[in-house]
Scaffold this motif. Structure first.
Motif, PDB file in Angstrom:
ATOM      1  N   ILE A 122       0.820  -1.220   0.000  1.00  0.00           N
ATOM      2  CA  ILE A 122       0.000   0.000   0.000  1.00  0.00           C
ATOM      3  C   ILE A 122       0.850   1.266   0.000  1.00  0.00           C
ATOM      4  CG2 ILE A 122      -1.772   1.284   1.299  1.00  0.00           C
ATOM      5  CD1 ILE A 122      -2.731  -1.286  -0.202  1.00  0.00           C
ATOM      6  N   GLU A 123       1.905   1.263   0.838  1.00  0.00           N
ATOM      7  CA  GLU A 123       2.746   2.462   0.904  1.00  0.00           C
ATOM      8  C   GLU A 123       3.396   2.745  -0.457  1.00  0.00           C
ATOM      9  OE1 GLU A 123       5.294   2.418   4.351  1.00  0.00           O
ATOM     10  OE2 GLU A 123       6.345   4.218   3.668  1.00  0.00           O
ATOM     11  N   GLU A 124       3.872   1.688  -1.115  1.00  0.00           N
ATOM     12  CA  GLU A 124       4.509   1.858  -2.432  1.00  0.00           C
ATOM     13  C   GLU A 124       3.494   2.370  -3.449  1.00  0.00           C
ATOM     14  OE1 GLU A 124       5.016  -0.499  -0.360  1.00  0.00           O
ATOM     15  OE2 GLU A 124       7.039  -1.322  -0.469  1.00  0.00           O
ATOM     16  N   ILE A 125       2.292   1.807  -3.401  1.00  0.00           N
ATOM     17  CA  ILE A 125       1.256   2.249  -4.340  1.00  0.00           C
ATOM     18  C   ILE A 125       0.912   3.718  -4.066  1.00  0.00           C
ATOM     19  CG2 ILE A 125      -1.153   1.919  -5.091  1.00  0.00           C
ATOM     20  CD1 ILE A 125      -0.810  -1.077  -4.441  1.00  0.00           C
ATOM     21  N   GLY A 126       0.855   4.063  -2.775  1.00  0.00           N
ATOM     22  CA  GLY A 126       0.567   5.445  -2.393  1.00  0.00           C
ATOM     23  C   GLY A 126       1.599   6.410  -2.972  1.00  0.00           C
ATOM     24  N   GLN A 127       2.879   6.013  -2.850  1.00  0.00           N
ATOM     25  CA  GLN A 127       3.953   6.863  -3.383  1.00  0.00           C
ATOM     26  C   GLN A 127       3.864   6.967  -4.899  1.00  0.00           C
ATOM     27  OE1 GLN A 127       7.398   4.946  -1.783  1.00  0.00           O
ATOM     28  NE2 GLN A 127       7.232   5.996   0.183  1.00  0.00           N
ATOM     29  N   PHE A 128       3.593   5.828  -5.522  1.00  0.00           N
ATOM     30  CA  PHE A 128       3.491   5.779  -6.979  1.00  0.00           C
ATOM     31  C   PHE A 128       2.360   6.698  -7.464  1.00  0.00           C
ATOM     32  CE2 PHE A 128       1.124   3.798 -10.490  1.00  0.00           C
ATOM     33  CZ  PHE A 128       2.062   3.950 -11.511  1.00  0.00           C
ATOM     34  N   LEU A 129       1.206   6.617  -6.808  1.00  0.00           N
ATOM     35  CA  LEU A 129       0.060   7.428  -7.237  1.00  0.00           C
ATOM     36  C   LEU A 129       0.307   8.913  -6.984  1.00  0.00           C
ATOM     37  CD1 LEU A 129      -2.970   5.198  -6.178  1.00  0.00           C
ATOM     38  CD2 LEU A 129      -2.215   5.718  -8.504  1.00  0.00           C
ATOM     39  N   LYS A 130       1.041   9.200  -5.924  1.00  0.00           N
ATOM     40  CA  LYS A 130       1.350  10.591  -5.611  1.00  0.00           C
ATOM     41  C   LYS A 130       2.150  11.210  -6.769  1.00  0.00           C
ATOM     42  CE  LYS A 130       3.107  13.311  -1.754  1.00  0.00           C
ATOM     43  NZ  LYS A 130       3.944  13.298  -0.562  1.00  0.00           N
ATOM     44  N   LYS A 131       3.103  10.415  -7.253  1.00  0.00           N
ATOM     45  CA  LYS A 131       3.925  10.876  -8.375  1.00  0.00           C
ATOM     46  C   LYS A 131       3.062  11.085  -9.616  1.00  0.00           C
ATOM     47  CE  LYS A 131       8.105   8.724  -7.691  1.00  0.00           C
ATOM     48  NZ  LYS A 131       8.784   7.473  -8.024  1.00  0.00           N
ATOM     49  N   ILE A 132       2.275  10.073  -9.917  1.00  0.00           N
ATOM     50  CA  ILE A 132       1.406  10.122 -11.104  1.00  0.00           C
ATOM     51  C   ILE A 132       0.472  11.333 -11.023  1.00  0.00           C
ATOM     52  CG2 ILE A 132      -0.576   8.964 -12.191  1.00  0.00           C
ATOM     53  CD1 ILE A 132       1.504   7.171 -12.822  1.00  0.00           C
ATOM     54  N   ASN A 133      -0.059  11.578  -9.827  1.00  0.00           N
ATOM     55  CA  ASN A 133      -1.044  12.652  -9.657  1.00  0.00           C
ATOM     56  C   ASN A 133      -0.459  14.038  -9.910  1.00  0.00           C
ATOM     57  OD1 ASN A 133      -3.482  11.346  -9.204  1.00  0.00           O
ATOM     58  ND2 ASN A 133      -3.078  11.053  -7.016  1.00  0.00           N
ATOM     59  N   GLN A 134       0.851  14.153  -9.712  1.00  0.00           N
ATOM     60  CA  GLN A 134       1.478  15.464  -9.936  1.00  0.00           C
ATOM     61  C   GLN A 134       1.317  15.929 -11.379  1.00  0.00           C
ATOM     62  OE1 GLN A 134       5.417  14.794  -8.447  1.00  0.00           O
ATOM     63  NE2 GLN A 134       4.805  15.208  -6.337  1.00  0.00           N
ATOM     64  N   GLY A 135       1.303  14.986 -12.306  1.00  0.00           N
ATOM     65  CA  GLY A 135       1.194  15.366 -13.707  1.00  0.00           C
ATOM     66  C   GLY A 135      -0.208  15.212 -14.272  1.00  0.00           C
ATOM     67  N   ARG A 136      -1.210  15.089 -13.390  1.00  0.00           N
ATOM     68  CA  ARG A 136      -2.566  14.838 -13.908  1.00  0.00           C
ATOM     69  C   ARG A 136      -3.520  15.970 -13.542  1.00  0.00           C
ATOM     70  NH1 ARG A 136      -4.528   9.486 -15.004  1.00  0.00           N
ATOM     71  NH2 ARG A 136      -6.547  10.182 -14.232  1.00  0.00           N
ATOM     72  N   GLU A 137      -4.446  16.171 -14.430  1.00  0.00           N
ATOM     73  CA  GLU A 137      -5.495  17.140 -14.144  1.00  0.00           C
ATOM     74  C   GLU A 137      -6.466  16.531 -13.146  1.00  0.00           C
ATOM     75  OE1 GLU A 137      -8.521  19.550 -16.938  1.00  0.00           O
ATOM     76  OE2 GLU A 137      -6.541  19.122 -17.787  1.00  0.00           O
ATOM     77  N   GLN A 138      -6.906  15.324 -13.418  1.00  0.00           N
ATOM     78  CA  GLN A 138      -7.848  14.636 -12.522  1.00  0.00           C
ATOM     79  C   GLN A 138      -7.076  13.752 -11.556  1.00  0.00           C
ATOM     80  OE1 GLN A 138     -11.143  14.666 -11.708  1.00  0.00           O
ATOM     81  NE2 GLN A 138     -10.375  13.220 -10.185  1.00  0.00           N
ATOM     82  N   LYS A 139      -7.188  14.073 -10.292  1.00  0.00           N
ATOM     83  CA  LYS A 139      -6.495  13.268  -9.277  1.00  0.00           C
ATOM     84  C   LYS A 139      -7.061  11.855  -9.232  1.00  0.00           C
ATOM     85  CE  LYS A 139      -5.527  12.875  -4.399  1.00  0.00           C
ATOM     86  NZ  LYS A 139      -5.442  13.399  -3.073  1.00  0.00           N
ATOM     87  N   ILE A 140      -6.183  10.891  -9.002  1.00  0.00           N
ATOM     88  CA  ILE A 140      -6.640   9.523  -8.740  1.00  0.00           C
ATOM     89  C   ILE A 140      -6.674   9.359  -7.223  1.00  0.00           C
ATOM     90  CG2 ILE A 140      -6.146   7.063  -9.023  1.00  0.00           C
ATOM     91  CD1 ILE A 140      -4.496   7.799 -11.509  1.00  0.00           C
ATOM     92  N   TYR A 141      -7.850   9.092  -6.694  1.00  0.00           N
ATOM     93  CA  TYR A 141      -7.973   8.893  -5.251  1.00  0.00           C
ATOM     94  C   TYR A 141      -7.601   7.453  -4.919  1.00  0.00           C
ATOM     95  CZ  TYR A 141     -10.280  13.358  -5.555  1.00  0.00           C
ATOM     96  OH  TYR A 141     -10.536  14.679  -5.807  1.00  0.00           O
TER      97      TYR A 141
END
Lengths: 127, 414
Positions: B166-185
């Motif tokens: 979960i922690e790794e996925i959280g970090q991964f999504l945080k990175k991805i979200n930086q470049g996205r208009e629509q946040k992935i919750y």
């Protein structure tokens, strides 16, 4: 969930095991359902020269209900002529066990199919 | 029940005595409606507020990010339907929302997602897991689309105890979200994890987390949902302004107070947990050593310390459970929710087990009251049960394998 009679047959199954060199052998079931049954027959002829089930044994890989219904069908079929044995319905197996949970009714049906497959196999062998 | 052995703590746990004491006054003394203005109401409200702080402290979040609910099933339904099926959110992104879940989620996540898909409200991706039952980030990455709005992965699996990254996925999504208009919750169902794993939501990087009272020696019928501020979850239950207008319904005060007490007791249980792990390891080693053709399903390393999920080839799981129950030992096949269904476990299937391997699996889950004597008793009784059932099945297991290879159609009338 299970009746006392089902549990009793599960704990002390009747006629379990193999018959070496059986006269008839029926195998039914499906691994996806989780239940597989095999019935072995030794066939004799009675005074009227009718074929009858002289000995019967079963092997079952399956749930409690599958084991109990296999045990019960061997009890019901033992000593019966073919025409009598073929009349055994799934409801006979169910009723003899007291009751079965609705989701397990197919196990009684499977036991009947195993018996019929074994008789069928005998008939095919003896053309 | 004292001489009986309970090894099904993943299904539910007994209420902690201390927790029960804390709950008692809220049944008939501080019985007021926590929304009432008078002193009866205020007394009840005090209990609710205190519990909210206890949960928030455990999760390391703000108290107003904790929503009390009836349990994990409600929480998971709320998240999937309240985000995946959120019409406002769909309008905002101008597309059908896309949600990603894993194939091994609890039935309530799977069924909620399937409903959204069926009703045309959302697209759903079901992530595979590897043979150890673990989600891989590369698979997650492959499935992310511009309209992805939610990822929901459980923290620890209820059947195998597999601990997901979960922690790794959280970090991964945080990175991805930086470049996205629509946040992935990011949501995690932590029902099974709470007893043993760090549930700091900041560390995990989750926006939503579900937990349940009865899995942590608390009462049944209560749970909590962490909702990070600004996360757009459409309300599931209408008809009142309770829980920051996010969940209507009179507060289950004794339950909520019990949940708060249970969660604050958890922190003190580290010693107990290391004992549980020792006993679980003794069980695993004893079974694998003494019972031929026995295997452990799932990762040994990334696994809850109280879980052992075994596979005994040539025996059906339910028969083992009933035979053990007749000896006074309570275990289960996978999830208690699926115990009355005939289909093989979707979790074990996703890990690549054949239907007959799944059918021959049994879950032991240990807990606070498990003793060395109890494990000794299991190790004495279980080998005999397996041997007896194997005698009954002859070589039908081989026959099953042949039939499975022949790939029978799904519709087989059982």
């Amino acid at each position: 969930m299970y009746s006392d009679k089902v549990i009793s047959h599960f704990q002390n199954p009747h006629n379990m095991g193999k018959i070496e060199g059986p006269d008839g052998l029926g195998e039914v079931g499906n691994p996806i359902c989780g239940d597989m049954m095999r019935i072995y027959l030794k066939v004799g002829r009675n005074g009227k020269s009718e074929e009858f089930i002289e000995d019967i044994k079963f092997e079952t890989l399956g749930c409690v209900a599958a084991i109990a219904t296999s045990s019960m069908i061997t009890e019901l079929a033992k000593g019966k002529t073919f025409s009598e044995a073929l009349k055994i319905e799934f409801s006979d197996v169910k009723n003899s066990l007291g009751s079965l949970p609705p989701i397990k009714l197919h196990c009684a049906d499977l036991a009947v199919k195993a018996l019929r497959a074994a008789i069928e196999d005998y008939k095919e062998r003896n053309g | 029940m004292n001489d009986k052995i309970y090894l099904d703590y993943a299904a539910t746990t007994p209420l902690d005595e201390q927790v029960f004491e804390v709950m008692k006054p809220y049944f008939s003394q501080a019985f007021g409606n926590a929304s009432s203005v008078h002193q009866f109401g205020q007394a009840a409200q005090k209990g609710v507020i205190n519990a909210r702080h206890q949960v928030a402290e455990f999760l390391n979040c703000q108290a107003d990010e904790v929503i009390f609910i009836s349990g994990a099933t409600e929480g998971n339904n709320t998240v999937i339907k309240g985000i995946g099926g959120n019409k406002k959110l769909a309008e905002k992104i101008g597309a059908k929302p896309h949600i990603i879940i894993s194939k091994i989620e609890h039935e309530c996540i799977l069924a909620s997602s399937e409903r959204l898909e069926k009703e045309g409200m959302a697209e759903v991706a079901f992530l595979p897991v590897n043979s150890e039952g673990l989600v891989e980030i590369s698979e997650l990455q492959k499935n992310i689309k511009p309209n992805t709005i939610l990822v929901s992965i459980m923290y620890a699996n209820n059947e195998t105890g597999a601990v997901e990254p979960i922690e790794e996925i959280g970090q991964f999504l945080k990175k991805i979200n930086q470049g996205r208009e629509q946040k992935i919750y990011f949501h995690t169902d932590a029902s099974q994890a709470l007893n043993y794993l760090d549930c700091d939501v900041q560390k995990l990087g989750v926006d939503l987390l579900t937990l349940s009272g009865h899995k942590i020696y608390g009462p049944k019928g209560v749970g909590a949902l962490f909702v990070r501020q600004g996360t757009p979850v459409a309300r599931f239950m209408d008809g009142g302004e309770q829980e920051f207008k996010m969940r209507a319904g009179t507060h289950n005060t004794p339950g909520i107070v019990g949940l708060g007490a249970a969660i604050s007791v958890l922190k003190q249980k580290n010693n107990v947990n290391s004992n549980i792990k020792q006993l679980r390891d003794k069980l695993i080693n004893g079974v694998l050593k003494n019972i031929p053709q026995s295997f452990i399903n799932g990762s040994l390393e990334k696994r809850l310390p109280n879980n052992a999920n075994f596979r005994f080839e040539g025996v059906e799981g339910e028969a083992i459970i009933v035979a053990l129950d007749l000896e006074g030992i309570a275990v289960s096949t996978g999830s208690a929710c699926a115990a009355r269904s005939l289909s093989p476990s979707h979790v074990l299937g996703a890990m690549g087990l054949t239907p007959s391997q799944s059918h021959s699996s049994v879950r032991f889950s240990l807990g606070c009251q498990t003793t060395d004597e109890q494990i000794e008793k299991v190790l004495e009784v279980l080998p005999k049960i397996i041997e007896k059932l194997r005698n009954l099945s002859g070589d039908l297991n081989e026959s099953a394998k042949i039939k499975e290879k022949a790939k029978l159609p799904d519709d087989f009338g059982c």
